[in-house]
Scaffold this motif. Structure first.
Motif, PDB file in Angstrom:
ATOM      1  N   LEU A  76       0.660  -1.215  -0.027  1.00  0.00           N
ATOM      2  CA  LEU A  76      -0.033  -0.230  -0.047  1.00  0.00           C
ATOM      3  C   LEU A  76       0.954   1.142   0.154  1.00  0.00           C
ATOM      4  CD1 LEU A  76      -2.810  -1.243   2.358  1.00  0.00           C
ATOM      5  CD2 LEU A  76      -2.901  -1.083  -0.050  1.00  0.00           C
ATOM      6  N   ALA A  77       1.930   1.229   0.738  1.00  0.00           N
ATOM      7  CA  ALA A  77       2.859   2.502   0.676  1.00  0.00           C
ATOM      8  C   ALA A  77       3.347   2.720  -0.641  1.00  0.00           C
ATOM      9  CB  ALA A  77       3.647   2.204   1.963  1.00  0.00           C
ATOM     10  N   PRO A  78       4.046   1.788  -1.157  1.00  0.00           N
ATOM     11  CA  PRO A  78       4.604   2.126  -2.405  1.00  0.00           C
ATOM     12  C   PRO A  78       3.432   2.604  -3.586  1.00  0.00           C
ATOM     13  CG  PRO A  78       5.335  -0.070  -1.525  1.00  0.00           C
ATOM     14  CD  PRO A  78       4.340   0.378  -0.469  1.00  0.00           C
ATOM     15  N   ALA A  79       2.324   2.037  -3.363  1.00  0.00           N
ATOM     16  CA  ALA A  79       1.246   2.382  -4.257  1.00  0.00           C
ATOM     17  C   ALA A  79       0.992   3.925  -4.166  1.00  0.00           C
ATOM     18  CB  ALA A  79       0.097   1.666  -4.364  1.00  0.00           C
ATOM     19  N   LEU A  80       1.083   4.553  -3.154  1.00  0.00           N
ATOM     20  CA  LEU A  80       0.625   5.911  -2.660  1.00  0.00           C
ATOM     21  C   LEU A  80       1.909   6.946  -2.658  1.00  0.00           C
ATOM     22  CD1 LEU A  80      -2.026   5.671   0.135  1.00  0.00           C
ATOM     23  CD2 LEU A  80      -2.152   5.434  -2.199  1.00  0.00           C
ATOM     24  N   LEU A  81       3.269   6.624  -2.525  1.00  0.00           N
ATOM     25  CA  LEU A  81       4.336   7.491  -2.525  1.00  0.00           C
ATOM     26  C   LEU A  81       4.122   8.235  -3.982  1.00  0.00           C
ATOM     27  CD1 LEU A  81       7.084   5.247  -0.875  1.00  0.00           C
ATOM     28  CD2 LEU A  81       5.604   7.087   0.024  1.00  0.00           C
ATOM     29  N   GLY A  82       4.207   9.605  -3.652  1.00  0.00           N
ATOM     30  CA  GLY A  82       4.403  10.397  -4.804  1.00  0.00           C
ATOM     31  C   GLY A  82       2.978  10.762  -5.265  1.00  0.00           C
ATOM     32  N   GLN A  83       1.941  10.217  -4.595  1.00  0.00           N
ATOM     33  CA  GLN A  83       0.497  10.674  -5.169  1.00  0.00           C
ATOM     34  C   GLN A  83       0.117  11.928  -4.289  1.00  0.00           C
ATOM     35  OE1 GLN A  83      -1.033   8.859  -7.727  1.00  0.00           O
ATOM     36  NE2 GLN A  83       0.997   8.090  -7.859  1.00  0.00           N
ATOM     37  N   ASP A  84      -0.867  12.649  -5.043  1.00  0.00           N
ATOM     38  CA  ASP A  84      -1.609  13.697  -4.250  1.00  0.00           C
ATOM     39  C   ASP A  84      -2.375  13.235  -3.067  1.00  0.00           C
ATOM     40  OD1 ASP A  84      -2.937  15.832  -3.344  1.00  0.00           O
ATOM     41  OD2 ASP A  84      -3.057  16.706  -5.311  1.00  0.00           O
ATOM     42  N   GLY A  85      -2.216  13.543  -1.776  1.00  0.00           N
ATOM     43  CA  GLY A  85      -2.837  13.206  -0.599  1.00  0.00           C
ATOM     44  C   GLY A  85      -4.195  13.503  -0.557  1.00  0.00           C
ATOM     45  N   HIS A  87      -6.433  13.661  -3.036  1.00  0.00           N
ATOM     46  CA  HIS A  87      -7.128  12.925  -3.996  1.00  0.00           C
ATOM     47  C   HIS A  87      -7.695  11.541  -3.203  1.00  0.00           C
ATOM     48  CE1 HIS A  87      -5.583  15.256  -7.702  1.00  0.00           C
ATOM     49  NE2 HIS A  87      -5.982  15.955  -6.692  1.00  0.00           N
ATOM     50  N   PHE A  88      -8.503  11.848  -2.162  1.00  0.00           N
ATOM     51  CA  PHE A  88      -8.678  10.535  -1.220  1.00  0.00           C
ATOM     52  C   PHE A  88      -9.112   9.382  -2.067  1.00  0.00           C
ATOM     53  CE2 PHE A  88     -10.281  13.971   2.207  1.00  0.00           C
ATOM     54  CZ  PHE A  88      -8.705  14.174   2.610  1.00  0.00           C
ATOM     55  N   GLY A  89     -10.368   9.706  -2.848  1.00  0.00           N
ATOM     56  CA  GLY A  89     -10.939   8.470  -3.725  1.00  0.00           C
ATOM     57  C   GLY A  89      -9.929   7.870  -4.560  1.00  0.00           C
ATOM     58  N   ALA A  90      -9.062   8.570  -5.197  1.00  0.00           N
ATOM     59  CA  ALA A  90      -8.146   8.036  -6.311  1.00  0.00           C
ATOM     60  C   ALA A  90      -7.059   7.227  -5.377  1.00  0.00           C
ATOM     61  CB  ALA A  90      -7.545   9.130  -6.853  1.00  0.00           C
ATOM     62  N   ALA A  91      -6.447   7.716  -4.171  1.00  0.00           N
ATOM     63  CA  ALA A  91      -5.731   7.021  -3.073  1.00  0.00           C
ATOM     64  C   ALA A  91      -6.569   5.684  -2.836  1.00  0.00           C
ATOM     65  CB  ALA A  91      -5.294   7.791  -2.043  1.00  0.00           C
ATOM     66  N   LEU A  92      -7.547   5.558  -2.890  1.00  0.00           N
ATOM     67  CA  LEU A  92      -8.332   4.208  -2.311  1.00  0.00           C
ATOM     68  C   LEU A  92      -8.054   3.402  -3.450  1.00  0.00           C
ATOM     69  CD1 LEU A  92     -11.710   4.750  -0.575  1.00  0.00           C
ATOM     70  CD2 LEU A  92      -9.818   3.214   0.067  1.00  0.00           C
ATOM     71  N   ALA A  93      -8.593   3.868  -4.694  1.00  0.00           N
ATOM     72  CA  ALA A  93      -8.490   3.137  -6.041  1.00  0.00           C
ATOM     73  C   ALA A  93      -7.174   2.514  -6.255  1.00  0.00           C
ATOM     74  CB  ALA A  93      -8.766   3.964  -7.037  1.00  0.00           C
ATOM     75  N   SER A 107      -7.386   0.968   5.857  1.00  0.00           N
ATOM     76  CA  SER A 107      -8.241   1.953   6.667  1.00  0.00           C
ATOM     77  C   SER A 107      -7.108   2.616   7.424  1.00  0.00           C
ATOM     78  CB  SER A 107      -9.189   1.309   7.562  1.00  0.00           C
ATOM     79  OG  SER A 107      -8.527   0.594   8.760  1.00  0.00           O
ATOM     80  N   ALA A 108      -6.098   2.045   7.996  1.00  0.00           N
ATOM     81  CA  ALA A 108      -5.001   2.743   8.533  1.00  0.00           C
ATOM     82  C   ALA A 108      -4.261   3.714   7.577  1.00  0.00           C
ATOM     83  CB  ALA A 108      -4.041   1.793   9.262  1.00  0.00           C
ATOM     84  N   VAL A 109      -3.974   3.393   6.438  1.00  0.00           N
ATOM     85  CA  VAL A 109      -3.069   4.320   5.566  1.00  0.00           C
ATOM     86  C   VAL A 109      -4.215   5.487   5.190  1.00  0.00           C
ATOM     87  CG1 VAL A 109      -2.083   4.486   3.352  1.00  0.00           C
ATOM     88  CG2 VAL A 109      -1.797   2.445   4.526  1.00  0.00           C
ATOM     89  N   GLU A 110      -5.431   5.108   4.934  1.00  0.00           N
ATOM     90  CA  GLU A 110      -6.376   6.398   4.603  1.00  0.00           C
ATOM     91  C   GLU A 110      -6.418   7.275   5.589  1.00  0.00           C
ATOM     92  OE1 GLU A 110     -10.364   6.452   5.081  1.00  0.00           O
ATOM     93  OE2 GLU A 110     -10.992   6.322   3.078  1.00  0.00           O
ATOM     94  N   HIS A 280     -14.585  -1.749   7.408  1.00  0.00           N
ATOM     95  CA  HIS A 280     -15.091  -1.254   6.106  1.00  0.00           C
ATOM     96  C   HIS A 280     -14.012  -0.835   5.107  1.00  0.00           C
ATOM     97  CE1 HIS A 280     -18.805  -1.476   8.134  1.00  0.00           C
ATOM     98  NE2 HIS A 280     -18.575  -0.427   8.751  1.00  0.00           N
ATOM     99  N   GLY A 281     -12.776  -0.740   5.697  1.00  0.00           N
ATOM    100  CA  GLY A 281     -11.730  -0.321   4.700  1.00  0.00           C
ATOM    101  C   GLY A 281     -11.379   1.080   4.667  1.00  0.00           C
ATOM    102  N   GLY A 282     -11.983   1.937   5.868  1.00  0.00           N
ATOM    103  CA  GLY A 282     -11.588   3.339   5.878  1.00  0.00           C
ATOM    104  C   GLY A 282     -12.709   4.205   6.235  1.00  0.00           C
ATOM    105  N   LEU A 283     -12.635   5.397   6.509  1.00  0.00           N
ATOM    106  CA  LEU A 283     -13.378   6.515   6.849  1.00  0.00           C
ATOM    107  C   LEU A 283     -14.476   6.596   5.559  1.00  0.00           C
ATOM    108  CD1 LEU A 283     -10.810   8.815   8.458  1.00  0.00           C
ATOM    109  CD2 LEU A 283     -12.565   7.469   9.633  1.00  0.00           C
TER     110      LEU A 283
END
Ligand code: MUC
Ligand code: MG
Length: 383
Positions: A76-85, A87-93, A107-110, A280-283
Protein backbone atom coordinates in the motif's frame (compact mmCIF):
# COMPACT_ATOMS: atom_id res chain seq x y z
CA UNK A 1 -1.59 18.90 -8.82
CA UNK A 2 -0.53 20.88 -5.75
CA UNK A 3 2.96 19.72 -4.92
CA UNK A 4 2.66 20.49 -1.26
CA UNK A 5 0.14 17.69 -0.55
CA UNK A 6 2.22 14.99 -2.24
CA UNK A 7 2.71 11.89 -0.12
CA UNK A 8 6.41 11.57 0.62
CA UNK A 9 6.88 8.86 3.23
CA UNK A 10 4.77 6.21 5.01
CA UNK A 11 5.90 4.12 7.97
CA UNK A 12 4.07 1.46 9.97
CA UNK A 13 4.83 -0.26 13.23
CA UNK A 14 3.16 -2.83 15.47
CA UNK A 15 2.68 -1.87 19.11
CA UNK A 16 1.87 -4.20 22.00
CA UNK A 17 -0.23 -2.58 24.72
CA UNK A 18 -1.55 -4.62 27.69
CA UNK A 19 -5.24 -4.36 28.62
CA UNK A 20 -6.31 -3.38 32.16
CA UNK A 21 -7.95 -6.82 32.59
CA UNK A 22 -8.48 -9.91 30.44
CA UNK A 23 -11.20 -9.20 27.88
CA UNK A 24 -13.17 -12.41 27.24
CA UNK A 25 -15.06 -12.98 24.00
CA UNK A 26 -16.72 -15.99 22.38
CA UNK A 27 -13.49 -16.92 20.58
CA UNK A 28 -11.01 -16.41 23.44
CA UNK A 29 -9.56 -13.93 25.91
CA UNK A 30 -7.18 -11.09 25.13
CA UNK A 31 -4.75 -9.45 27.53
CA UNK A 32 -3.07 -7.15 25.04
CA UNK A 33 -3.90 -5.22 21.92
CA UNK A 34 -1.47 -4.99 19.02
CA UNK A 35 -2.49 -1.99 16.93
CA UNK A 36 -0.62 -1.14 13.75
CA UNK A 37 0.18 2.58 13.76
CA UNK A 38 0.84 4.37 10.47
CA UNK A 39 2.70 7.67 10.25
CA UNK A 40 2.60 9.51 6.94
CA UNK A 41 4.51 12.59 5.79
CA UNK A 42 3.46 15.02 3.06
CA UNK A 43 5.99 17.05 1.07
CA UNK A 44 4.94 20.18 3.02
CA UNK A 45 6.20 18.54 6.22
CA UNK A 46 2.75 17.81 7.66
CA UNK A 47 2.31 14.37 9.22
CA UNK A 48 -0.77 12.27 9.83
CA UNK A 49 -1.47 9.17 11.90
CA UNK A 50 -3.66 6.15 11.27
CA UNK A 51 -4.36 2.92 13.13
CA UNK A 52 -5.70 -0.56 12.49
CA UNK A 53 -6.39 -2.79 15.50
CA UNK A 54 -7.47 -6.41 15.43
CA UNK A 55 -8.80 -8.44 18.34
CA UNK A 56 -6.92 -11.64 19.18
CA UNK A 57 -4.57 -11.56 16.16
CA UNK A 58 -6.50 -12.99 13.19
CA UNK A 59 -9.33 -14.36 15.44
CA UNK A 60 -11.95 -11.68 14.79
CA UNK A 61 -11.44 -11.81 11.03
CA UNK A 62 -8.72 -12.74 8.55
CA UNK A 63 -6.31 -9.88 9.10
CA UNK A 64 -3.66 -9.87 11.84
CA UNK A 65 -1.26 -7.15 13.02
CA UNK A 66 1.50 -8.90 11.09
CA UNK A 67 -0.52 -9.17 7.84
CA UNK A 68 -1.63 -5.54 8.16
CA UNK A 69 1.95 -4.40 8.68
CA UNK A 70 3.10 -6.42 5.67
CA UNK A 71 0.29 -5.20 3.38
CA UNK A 72 1.10 -1.59 4.25
CA UNK A 73 4.86 -1.70 3.94
CA UNK A 74 5.10 -4.03 0.92
CA UNK A 75 2.07 -2.98 -1.14
CA UNK A 76 0.00 0.00 0.00
CA UNK A 77 2.73 2.49 0.89
CA UNK A 78 4.61 1.99 -2.42
CA UNK A 79 1.32 2.50 -4.31
CA UNK A 80 0.78 5.91 -2.69
CA UNK A 81 4.25 7.45 -2.62
CA UNK A 82 4.38 10.52 -4.85
CA UNK A 83 0.56 10.68 -5.16
CA UNK A 84 -1.57 13.69 -4.25
CA UNK A 85 -2.83 13.11 -0.71
CA UNK A 86 -5.86 15.36 -1.29
CA UNK A 87 -7.31 12.91 -3.84
CA UNK A 88 -8.75 10.52 -1.28
CA UNK A 89 -10.88 8.50 -3.71
CA UNK A 90 -8.01 8.10 -6.16
CA UNK A 91 -5.72 6.97 -3.33
CA UNK A 92 -8.26 4.32 -2.36
CA UNK A 93 -8.51 3.14 -5.97
CA UNK A 94 -4.70 2.82 -6.16
CA UNK A 95 -4.68 0.82 -2.94
CA UNK A 96 -7.44 -1.46 -4.32
CA UNK A 97 -5.39 -2.03 -7.45
CA UNK A 98 -2.25 -2.85 -5.49
CA UNK A 99 -3.93 -5.13 -2.99
CA UNK A 100 -7.23 -7.00 -2.89
CA UNK A 101 -9.16 -7.01 0.39
CA UNK A 102 -6.97 -6.12 3.37
CA UNK A 103 -9.56 -3.62 4.56
CA UNK A 104 -7.90 -3.05 7.95
CA UNK A 105 -4.55 -2.22 6.37
CA UNK A 106 -6.15 0.19 3.90
CA UNK A 107 -8.13 1.90 6.65
CA UNK A 108 -4.96 2.71 8.63
CA UNK A 109 -3.29 4.26 5.58
CA UNK A 110 -6.40 6.19 4.51
CA UNK A 111 -6.73 7.58 8.06
CA UNK A 112 -3.15 8.86 7.98
CA UNK A 113 -3.70 10.49 4.57
CA UNK A 114 -6.87 12.26 5.73
CA UNK A 115 -5.26 13.36 9.01
CA UNK A 116 -2.21 14.80 7.21
CA UNK A 117 -4.27 16.61 4.56
CA UNK A 118 -6.73 18.00 7.12
CA UNK A 119 -3.82 19.23 9.25
CA UNK A 120 -2.29 20.91 6.21
CA UNK A 121 -5.57 22.72 5.59
CA UNK A 122 -6.00 23.49 9.33
CA UNK A 123 -9.39 21.77 9.24
CA UNK A 124 -10.96 19.08 11.42
CA UNK A 125 -11.17 15.75 9.56
CA UNK A 126 -14.97 15.81 9.92
CA UNK A 127 -15.07 18.84 7.66
CA UNK A 128 -13.54 16.80 4.83
CA UNK A 129 -15.98 13.96 5.53
CA UNK A 130 -19.27 15.76 5.07
CA UNK A 131 -19.55 18.06 8.07
CA UNK A 132 -20.43 17.51 11.71
CA UNK A 133 -23.98 16.53 12.71
CA UNK A 134 -23.38 15.25 16.28
CA UNK A 135 -21.43 17.02 19.04
CA UNK A 136 -21.54 13.94 21.29
CA UNK A 137 -22.78 10.33 21.28
CA UNK A 138 -23.91 7.96 24.08
CA UNK A 139 -20.92 5.76 24.92
CA UNK A 140 -21.21 2.05 25.74
CA UNK A 141 -18.77 0.00 27.85
CA UNK A 142 -18.21 -3.72 27.35
CA UNK A 143 -18.48 -6.05 30.33
CA UNK A 144 -16.22 -8.98 29.42
CA UNK A 145 -14.36 -10.05 32.55
CA UNK A 146 -16.32 -13.32 32.50
CA UNK A 147 -17.20 -12.86 36.19
CA UNK A 148 -20.60 -11.52 37.29
CA UNK A 149 -19.41 -9.73 40.44
CA UNK A 150 -16.52 -8.08 38.63
CA UNK A 151 -18.80 -7.09 35.73
CA UNK A 152 -21.29 -5.57 38.18
CA UNK A 153 -18.54 -3.69 40.04
CA UNK A 154 -17.25 -2.29 36.76
CA UNK A 155 -20.73 -1.21 35.70
CA UNK A 156 -21.53 0.42 39.09
CA UNK A 157 -18.33 2.45 38.97
CA UNK A 158 -18.99 3.65 35.46
CA UNK A 159 -22.56 4.61 36.35
CA UNK A 160 -21.31 6.58 39.36
CA UNK A 161 -18.69 8.31 37.23
CA UNK A 162 -21.41 9.19 34.68
CA UNK A 163 -19.28 7.63 31.96
CA UNK A 164 -21.43 4.75 30.72
CA UNK A 165 -24.99 3.52 31.11
CA UNK A 166 -25.08 1.28 28.05
CA UNK A 167 -23.35 -2.03 28.74
CA UNK A 168 -22.50 -4.64 26.15
CA UNK A 169 -22.00 -8.13 27.54
CA UNK A 170 -19.81 -10.54 25.62
CA UNK A 171 -21.30 -14.03 25.50
CA UNK A 172 -20.91 -17.21 23.45
CA UNK A 173 -17.89 -18.81 25.16
CA UNK A 174 -19.95 -20.82 27.66
CA UNK A 175 -23.17 -22.79 27.25
CA UNK A 176 -26.19 -20.70 26.25
CA UNK A 177 -27.84 -21.58 29.60
CA UNK A 178 -24.80 -20.23 31.49
CA UNK A 179 -24.79 -17.12 29.31
CA UNK A 180 -28.48 -16.45 29.95
CA UNK A 181 -27.95 -16.86 33.72
CA UNK A 182 -24.91 -14.52 33.61
CA UNK A 183 -26.77 -11.82 31.68
CA UNK A 184 -29.89 -12.16 33.86
CA UNK A 185 -27.83 -11.59 37.04
CA UNK A 186 -26.23 -8.49 35.58
CA UNK A 187 -29.63 -7.24 34.38
CA UNK A 188 -31.08 -7.70 37.88
CA UNK A 189 -28.11 -5.88 39.43
CA UNK A 190 -28.50 -2.90 37.09
CA UNK A 191 -32.30 -2.89 36.74
CA UNK A 192 -33.69 0.45 35.59
CA UNK A 193 -30.27 2.13 35.51
CA UNK A 194 -28.72 0.82 32.30
CA UNK A 195 -29.37 -0.37 28.76
CA UNK A 196 -28.06 -3.86 27.98
CA UNK A 197 -26.64 -5.27 24.76
CA UNK A 198 -25.17 -8.71 24.10
CA UNK A 199 -22.54 -9.58 21.50
CA UNK A 200 -22.40 -13.28 20.64
CA UNK A 201 -19.57 -12.81 18.10
CA UNK A 202 -21.02 -15.45 15.70
CA UNK A 203 -20.92 -18.24 18.30
CA UNK A 204 -24.43 -19.65 17.87
CA UNK A 205 -26.15 -21.51 15.07
CA UNK A 206 -29.58 -20.36 13.97
CA UNK A 207 -31.62 -22.73 16.15
CA UNK A 208 -29.54 -22.05 19.30
CA UNK A 209 -30.17 -18.35 18.72
CA UNK A 210 -33.91 -18.88 18.21
CA UNK A 211 -34.10 -20.93 21.38
CA UNK A 212 -32.10 -18.68 23.71
CA UNK A 213 -32.47 -15.09 22.52
CA UNK A 214 -36.05 -14.76 23.89
CA UNK A 215 -34.75 -15.46 27.43
CA UNK A 216 -32.13 -12.73 27.02
CA UNK A 217 -34.82 -10.33 25.84
CA UNK A 218 -37.01 -11.30 28.81
CA UNK A 219 -34.03 -10.49 31.06
CA UNK A 220 -33.90 -6.96 29.62
CA UNK A 221 -31.50 -7.07 26.65
CA UNK A 222 -32.58 -4.60 23.96
CA UNK A 223 -29.84 -4.95 21.33
CA UNK A 224 -28.44 -8.28 20.08
CA UNK A 225 -25.20 -8.23 18.10
CA UNK A 226 -24.11 -10.88 15.59
CA UNK A 227 -25.67 -13.97 17.23
CA UNK A 228 -24.84 -16.22 14.25
CA UNK A 229 -21.99 -16.75 11.78
CA UNK A 230 -21.23 -13.90 9.41
CA UNK A 231 -22.42 -15.93 6.40
CA UNK A 232 -25.71 -16.91 8.06
CA UNK A 233 -27.85 -14.12 6.63
CA UNK A 234 -30.89 -16.44 6.47
CA UNK A 235 -30.81 -16.93 10.25
CA UNK A 236 -30.27 -13.20 10.85
CA UNK A 237 -33.27 -12.47 8.66
CA UNK A 238 -35.48 -14.97 10.51
CA UNK A 239 -34.37 -13.68 13.93
CA UNK A 240 -35.01 -10.09 12.88
CA UNK A 241 -38.49 -10.99 11.63
CA UNK A 242 -39.35 -13.03 14.75
CA UNK A 243 -37.72 -10.95 17.50
CA UNK A 244 -37.28 -7.54 15.90
CA UNK A 245 -40.42 -6.17 17.56
CA UNK A 246 -38.98 -6.83 21.04
CA UNK A 247 -35.27 -6.12 20.62
CA UNK A 248 -33.07 -4.88 17.78
CA UNK A 249 -30.83 -7.26 15.85
CA UNK A 250 -27.42 -5.79 14.94
CA UNK A 251 -25.07 -7.08 12.26
CA UNK A 252 -21.34 -6.72 12.93
CA UNK A 253 -19.08 -9.33 11.29
CA UNK A 254 -21.73 -9.79 8.55
CA UNK A 255 -21.49 -6.20 7.36
CA UNK A 256 -18.05 -5.18 6.09
CA UNK A 257 -18.33 -3.94 2.49
CA UNK A 258 -21.03 -1.70 1.00
CA UNK A 259 -22.07 -4.81 -0.97
CA UNK A 260 -22.58 -6.73 2.31
CA UNK A 261 -24.69 -3.81 3.47
CA UNK A 262 -26.81 -4.00 0.31
CA UNK A 263 -27.33 -7.76 0.66
CA UNK A 264 -28.44 -7.44 4.29
CA UNK A 265 -30.60 -4.40 3.58
CA UNK A 266 -32.35 -6.08 0.64
CA UNK A 267 -33.72 -8.85 2.88
CA UNK A 268 -34.03 -6.69 6.04
CA UNK A 269 -31.68 -9.06 7.91
CA UNK A 270 -30.84 -6.52 10.65
CA UNK A 271 -32.24 -3.36 12.19
CA UNK A 272 -28.82 -1.95 13.11
CA UNK A 273 -25.38 -2.05 11.48
CA UNK A 274 -22.31 -1.84 13.68
CA UNK A 275 -19.96 0.46 11.75
CA UNK A 276 -16.22 -0.03 12.16
CA UNK A 277 -13.74 1.96 10.15
CA UNK A 278 -11.26 -0.96 9.99
CA UNK A 279 -13.58 -3.64 8.61
CA UNK A 280 -15.08 -1.22 6.05
CA UNK A 281 -11.62 -0.28 4.77
CA UNK A 282 -11.56 3.33 5.88
CA UNK A 283 -13.49 6.47 6.72
CA UNK A 284 -14.92 7.02 3.23
CA UNK A 285 -16.24 3.46 2.99
CA UNK A 286 -17.73 3.75 6.47
CA UNK A 287 -19.81 6.57 5.05
CA UNK A 288 -20.76 4.37 2.06
CA UNK A 289 -22.02 1.61 4.38
CA UNK A 290 -23.84 4.18 6.51
CA UNK A 291 -25.52 5.56 3.38
CA UNK A 292 -26.88 2.11 2.50
CA UNK A 293 -28.14 1.75 6.07
CA UNK A 294 -29.88 5.12 6.01
CA UNK A 295 -31.52 4.38 2.65
CA UNK A 296 -32.86 1.07 4.02
CA UNK A 297 -34.16 2.51 7.33
CA UNK A 298 -31.42 0.65 9.24
CA UNK A 299 -29.84 2.38 12.25
CA UNK A 300 -26.09 2.65 12.82
CA UNK A 301 -23.93 2.00 15.87
CA UNK A 302 -20.41 3.37 16.24
CA UNK A 303 -18.37 0.21 16.74
CA UNK A 304 -14.81 -0.34 17.89
CA UNK A 305 -11.99 -2.80 17.37
CA UNK A 306 -10.54 -1.57 20.67
CA UNK A 307 -8.30 1.01 19.08
CA UNK A 308 -6.11 3.49 20.97
CA UNK A 309 -7.09 7.15 20.89
CA UNK A 310 -5.76 7.46 17.32
CA UNK A 311 -8.20 5.02 15.70
CA UNK A 312 -10.96 5.96 18.15
CA UNK A 313 -10.73 9.68 17.34
CA UNK A 314 -10.64 8.96 13.60
CA UNK A 315 -13.81 6.86 14.04
CA UNK A 316 -15.39 9.61 16.12
CA UNK A 317 -14.78 12.11 13.30
CA UNK A 318 -16.66 10.03 10.74
CA UNK A 319 -19.42 9.01 13.18
CA UNK A 320 -19.99 12.70 13.95
CA UNK A 321 -20.99 13.22 10.29
CA UNK A 322 -23.66 10.46 10.10
CA UNK A 323 -27.45 10.64 10.26
CA UNK A 324 -29.80 10.74 13.24
CA UNK A 325 -30.89 7.07 13.39
CA UNK A 326 -28.28 5.57 15.74
CA UNK A 327 -27.72 3.59 18.95
CA UNK A 328 -24.69 5.56 20.16
CA UNK A 329 -21.14 4.27 20.04
CA UNK A 330 -18.63 2.11 21.90
CA UNK A 331 -15.37 3.97 21.33
CA UNK A 332 -14.08 3.00 24.78
CA UNK A 333 -10.93 1.25 23.50
CA UNK A 334 -8.46 3.70 25.09
CA UNK A 335 -9.99 3.05 28.52
CA UNK A 336 -9.38 -0.69 28.23
CA UNK A 337 -5.66 -0.19 27.60
CA UNK A 338 -3.09 0.45 30.33
CA UNK A 339 -1.91 3.59 28.59
CA UNK A 340 -2.48 5.71 25.51
CA UNK A 341 -0.50 7.30 22.69
CA UNK A 342 -1.79 10.87 22.91
CA UNK A 343 -1.44 13.79 25.30
CA UNK A 344 -5.19 14.16 25.77
CA UNK A 345 -8.03 11.70 25.26
CA UNK A 346 -11.48 12.56 23.95
CA UNK A 347 -13.63 13.78 26.84
CA UNK A 348 -16.58 11.84 28.29
CA UNK A 349 -19.32 13.86 29.94
CA UNK A 350 -22.80 12.86 31.13
CA UNK A 351 -22.51 9.36 29.63
CA UNK A 352 -21.58 10.79 26.23
CA UNK A 353 -18.37 10.81 24.24
CA UNK A 354 -17.58 14.38 23.24
CA UNK A 355 -16.74 14.19 19.56
CA UNK A 356 -13.41 15.83 18.77
CA UNK A 357 -12.47 18.73 16.54
CA UNK A 358 -9.31 19.24 14.50
CA UNK A 359 -6.94 20.05 13.02
CA UNK A 360 -6.89 16.56 11.52
CA UNK A 361 -8.23 14.20 14.17
CA UNK A 362 -7.41 16.80 16.82
CA UNK A 363 -4.76 14.70 18.55
CA UNK A 364 -1.23 15.26 19.75
CA UNK A 365 0.55 11.92 19.41
CA UNK A 366 3.40 11.24 21.83
CA UNK A 367 6.27 9.72 19.92
CA UNK A 368 7.83 8.50 23.17
CA UNK A 369 4.70 6.38 23.77
CA UNK A 370 4.93 4.90 20.25
CA UNK A 371 8.53 3.94 21.01
CA UNK A 372 7.63 2.58 24.44
CA UNK A 373 5.11 0.07 23.07
CA UNK A 374 6.86 -0.64 19.73
CA UNK A 375 7.11 -4.41 19.25
CA UNK A 376 10.32 -4.10 17.25
CA UNK A 377 11.95 -2.46 20.27
CA UNK A 378 10.53 -4.77 22.94
CA UNK A 379 11.27 -8.05 21.17
CA UNK A 380 7.77 -9.42 21.94
CA UNK A 381 6.33 -12.00 19.54
CA UNK A 382 2.92 -12.21 17.85
CA UNK A 383 0.00 -13.49 19.96
C1 MUC B 1 -16.91 -6.70 18.51
O1 MUC B 1 -17.15 -7.75 17.94
O2 MUC B 1 -17.81 -5.89 18.61
C2 MUC B 1 -15.99 -4.41 20.35
C3 MUC B 1 -16.08 -4.15 21.66
C4 MUC B 1 -15.57 -5.23 22.32
O3 MUC B 1 -15.53 -5.40 23.52
O4 MUC B 1 -15.14 -6.14 21.43
C5 MUC B 1 -15.30 -5.61 20.16
C6 MUC B 1 -15.52 -6.47 19.01
MG1 MG C 1 -19.27 -7.27 17.65
Amino acid sequence: MTDRLLIERIEARILDIPTIRPHKLAFGAISRQSPVIVQLWLRNGATGFGEAATIGGPSWNEESPESIHHAITAHLAPALLGQDGAHFGAALARMDLACRGNAFAKSAVEMAVIDAVARSLHLPAWQLLGGKRHASLPLAWTLASGDVSRDLEEAQLRLEQKRHRIFKIKIGARTPEQDVAHVARIARGLAGRATLTVDVNQAWDGSTARRHLPALIDAGVTLIEQPVARWNVEALKTLTAELGGRASLMADESVCTPQDAMSLARVQAAQVFSLKVAKHGGLLRTRDVAAVAEAADIAWYGGTMLETSIGSAASAHVFSTLGPLHHGCELFGPQLLVDDLVTERMAIRDFELQLPDGPGFGLTVELAQLNRFDRARSGLKAV
